[in-house]
Design an enzyme around this catalytic site. Structure first.
Site, PDB file in Angstrom:
ATOM      1  CB  VAL A 208      -1.393  -0.315   1.236  1.00 19.88           C
ATOM      2  CG1 VAL A 208      -1.792   1.600   1.500  1.00 19.88           C
ATOM      3  CG2 VAL A 208      -1.708  -1.057   1.049  1.00 19.88           C
ATOM      4  CB  SER A 209       2.104   3.101  -2.552  1.00 22.10           C
ATOM      5  OG  SER A 209       3.192   4.439  -2.455  1.00 22.10           O
ATOM      6  N   PRO A 210      -0.222   4.911   0.324  1.00 24.10           N
ATOM      7  CG  PRO A 210       0.040   5.896   2.376  1.00 24.10           C
ATOM      8  CD  PRO A 210       1.059   4.817   0.955  1.00 24.10           C
ATOM      9  CE1 TYR A 211      -0.007  10.033   2.799  1.00 26.21           C
ATOM     10  CE2 TYR A 211       1.140   8.662   3.583  1.00 26.21           C
ATOM     11  CZ  TYR A 211       0.550   9.146   3.491  1.00 26.21           C
ATOM     12  OH  TYR A 211      -0.201   9.677   4.649  1.00 26.21           O
TER      13      TYR A 211
ATOM     14  NE  ARG B 183       1.027   5.929  -6.258  1.00 24.72           N
ATOM     15  CZ  ARG B 183      -0.059   6.728  -5.446  1.00 24.72           C
ATOM     16  NH1 ARG B 183      -0.216   6.173  -4.430  1.00 24.72           N
ATOM     17  NH2 ARG B 183      -1.549   7.906  -5.904  1.00 24.72           N
TER      18      ARG B 183
END
Length: 167
Positions: free
Chosen positions: A65-68, A72
């Site tokens: 999970v790479s929320p920002y 990325r």
């Protein structure tokens, strides 16, 4: 990620490695928490590890999970391109929070809702959905097998599954 790993290893004979929260957070990133700064550093470190693996010719499935978006984008720049092919393919595994809760084998969403886990993406912390991912997997609508098939088609069409020199 593990289903795609199996497919690429068994049927396509590719050298592949899955990086995920379990194998990264227990070692390399064991000193990090889940606040914004630590999440950013976690993704940065993962990008550096991916860079090393791809330099060695290994396909890396980074299942995180790479929320920002900014984080990325930084990893995308780090990995750049290898000849004509990208070394970074953003895959958005699209699922509602309720679908994620139903699939949660560790009970993390339940604990987050109970306030036991702060800064939990989708519950008490934001998730910035990718704007232009190379692949969107509608995992709430498709089976694992259908998602793997979609990814294999993308990789074949992009020349990732060809022998060197064939594309």
């Amino acid at each position: 990620a593990t289903a795609l790993e199996r497919e690429l290893l068994l049927r396509h004979k590719k050298t592949i490695y899955v990086l995920d929260g379990d194998n990264i957070r227990h070692g390399l990133c064991s000193d990090l928490g889940f606040g914004t700064t630590d999440r950013q550093e976690n993704i940065r470190r993962i990008g550096e590890v991916c860079n090393l693996f791809t330099d060695a010719g290994t396909i890396v499935l980074a299942a995180f999970v790479s929320p920002y978006k900014e984080d990325r984008d930084k990893v995308r720049l780090l990995l750049g391109k290898n000849g004509e092919r990208k070394n970074f393919i953003e895959i958005h595994v699209q699922a509602s929070v309720s679908t994620c809760e139903e699939r949660d084998p560790k009970g993390l969403y339940k604990r987050a809702r109970a306030g036991e886990i702060p800064n939990f993406t989708g519950i008490s912390a934001p998730f910035e959905a990718p704007e232009n991912p190379e692949v969107v997997l509608k995992s709430g609508e498709k089976s694992v097998e259908e998602c793997v098939s979609q990814l294999v088609t993308y990789l074949k069409d992009g020349g990732y599954l060809c022998s060197p020199g064939n594309k």
